[in-house]
Design an enzyme around this catalytic site. Sequence first.
Site, mmCIF file in Angstrom:
data_model
loop_
_atom_site.group_PDB
_atom_site.id
_atom_site.type_symbol
_atom_site.label_atom_id
_atom_site.label_comp_id
_atom_site.label_asym_id
_atom_site.label_seq_id
_atom_site.Cartn_x
_atom_site.Cartn_y
_atom_site.Cartn_z
ATOM 1 N N LYS A 42 -30.397 94.284 72.655
ATOM 2 C CA LYS A 42 -31.477 93.687 73.454
ATOM 3 C C LYS A 42 -31.433 92.165 73.322
ATOM 4 O O LYS A 42 -30.797 91.637 72.403
ATOM 5 C CB LYS A 42 -32.825 94.226 72.966
ATOM 6 C CG LYS A 42 -33.153 93.855 71.518
ATOM 7 C CD LYS A 42 -34.339 94.639 70.989
ATOM 8 C CE LYS A 42 -34.643 94.248 69.546
ATOM 9 N NZ LYS A 42 -35.678 95.109 68.947
ATOM 10 N N TYR A 69 -40.873 61.050 67.156
ATOM 11 C CA TYR A 69 -42.174 61.184 67.819
ATOM 12 C C TYR A 69 -43.320 61.098 66.810
ATOM 13 O O TYR A 69 -43.254 61.686 65.733
ATOM 14 C CB TYR A 69 -42.271 62.529 68.541
ATOM 15 C CG TYR A 69 -41.566 62.540 69.882
ATOM 16 C CD1 TYR A 69 -41.990 61.705 70.905
ATOM 17 C CD2 TYR A 69 -40.508 63.386 70.102
ATOM 18 C CE1 TYR A 69 -41.347 61.724 72.140
ATOM 19 C CE2 TYR A 69 -39.861 63.417 71.331
ATOM 20 C CZ TYR A 69 -40.294 62.579 72.343
ATOM 21 O OH TYR A 69 -39.661 62.589 73.560
HETATM 22 C C1 LIG Z 1 -35.194 95.553 67.665
HETATM 23 C C2 LIG Z 1 -35.291 96.977 67.291
HETATM 24 C C3 LIG Z 1 -34.346 97.563 66.415
HETATM 25 C C4 LIG Z 1 -33.295 96.765 65.680
HETATM 26 O O1 LIG Z 1 -33.859 96.252 64.500
HETATM 27 P P1 LIG Z 1 -32.987 95.407 63.453
HETATM 28 O O2 LIG Z 1 -33.954 95.097 62.374
HETATM 29 O O3 LIG Z 1 -32.524 94.189 64.166
HETATM 30 O O4 LIG Z 1 -31.859 96.265 63.011
HETATM 31 C C5 LIG Z 1 -34.397 98.930 66.222
HETATM 32 N N1 LIG Z 1 -35.356 99.677 66.815
HETATM 33 C C6 LIG Z 1 -36.296 99.146 67.620
HETATM 34 C C7 LIG Z 1 -37.318 100.028 68.217
HETATM 35 C C8 LIG Z 1 -36.311 97.782 67.865
HETATM 36 O O5 LIG Z 1 -37.275 97.265 68.644
#
Ligand SMILES: *Cc1c(COP(=O)(O)O)cnc(C)c1O
Length: 373
Positions: free
Chosen positions: A47, A268
């Site tokens: 993702k 800044y």
């Molecule tokens: C993002 C996500 C993961 C992956 O988690 P990591 O800690 O990056 O391994 C797994 N399951 C769900 C539902 C997630 O939203």
Amino acid sequence: MLNSHARATAVNQGATGYLAIDLAAIGSNYSKLSSMLAPTRAGAVVKADAYGLGAIPVSRTLYAKGCRHFFVAHLMEALALRPELEHDAQIFVLNGLQPGSEFACAQAGLIPVLNSAEQFHRWSWAAREIKRKLPAVLQFDTGMSRLGIAPEDRPELAAAVRTCDDVKILFAMSHLACADERDSQQNFHQLAEMRRIVEEFPGLDMCFANSGGVFLGAGYHGALARTGLALYGGAPTTALGNPMQPVVHLEVAVIQTRSVPAGARVGYGGSHVATARTALATIGAGYADGLPRGLGGRGAVYFKGQRLPIVGRVSMDSITIDISALPEGSLTLGSRVEVIGAHQTLEDLARDAGTISYEILTSLGHRYQRTYC
Ligand SMILES: *Cc1c(COP(=O)(O)O)cnc(C)c1O
């Protein structure tokens, strides 16, 4: 220089930041997690453009390593990834289905994670409409109160699933809230709840562990894990050292150097005031490149092993560093300093910025010259 043997590709000529993404290290991390998990299958969470590292090159690398289960958050991410992967790769949509998107999801051959009874009923209606049995994952809320079927909705849904011929449920899924904390009581509670769910929905395989969950032991592994951060070199647990291979190397070029007298204000708001004559360098990346404002006055970069503190506030496109510790003239226009690498890990940078490695990775943005090797 790019190493042609590594089949490196680069985009963004003229950039002042250099982001190297080590696909071989991602592959090794996948192999390591796979062997820890066996016989559980290791799925990959890609993702948010594979946590900012590029969903297509990352997914293709993982496919070549044997990964066949890919998780994204949004349907739009799944639609973009589907044509890039072989047909035997399954793509799951974690955030569930919005009303009206059922046909788009079904037609593209994507697998929704259904987070409510309503989503289940809509998906089975879509299956009847198109006269094809459709696959799905059921996600249950086991204590995070974020996504998934509520405990009180389980009995009715279990009955509906038993009598439904339109939907093939592939996994019973849930997500751990504290997987990176080995001793958290919440892990035990969520696992106990997950076991009850598998009894109430007989025959369903468990999909439970994220990266941290892999390190909680085999009881948490189920049939399919969803590993994200650990693939990308992030530390999967707060304890121990980081057992994963680093994936990201980030260097940023100096775009100007100067020497300022005592009393000079930097950046800044003039929040930093030089207490003595100070040699400064300004480097060409800022918070728009995922280097958070929280690093101002706290973080550092490295040059030949020397720590160079960030002074004043982080700007959108640049950061000013104190280079007085270096021999004069050692940093000049075009010199590159290390932001993530041998001297400063992703976790070090995240800690100094007051955030987590996930947020650093997913914020890196698209103004770096990217090299995949
Ligand atoms: C993002 C996500 C993961 C992956 O988690 P990591 O800690 O990056 O391994 C797994 N399951 C769900 C539902 C997630 O939203």
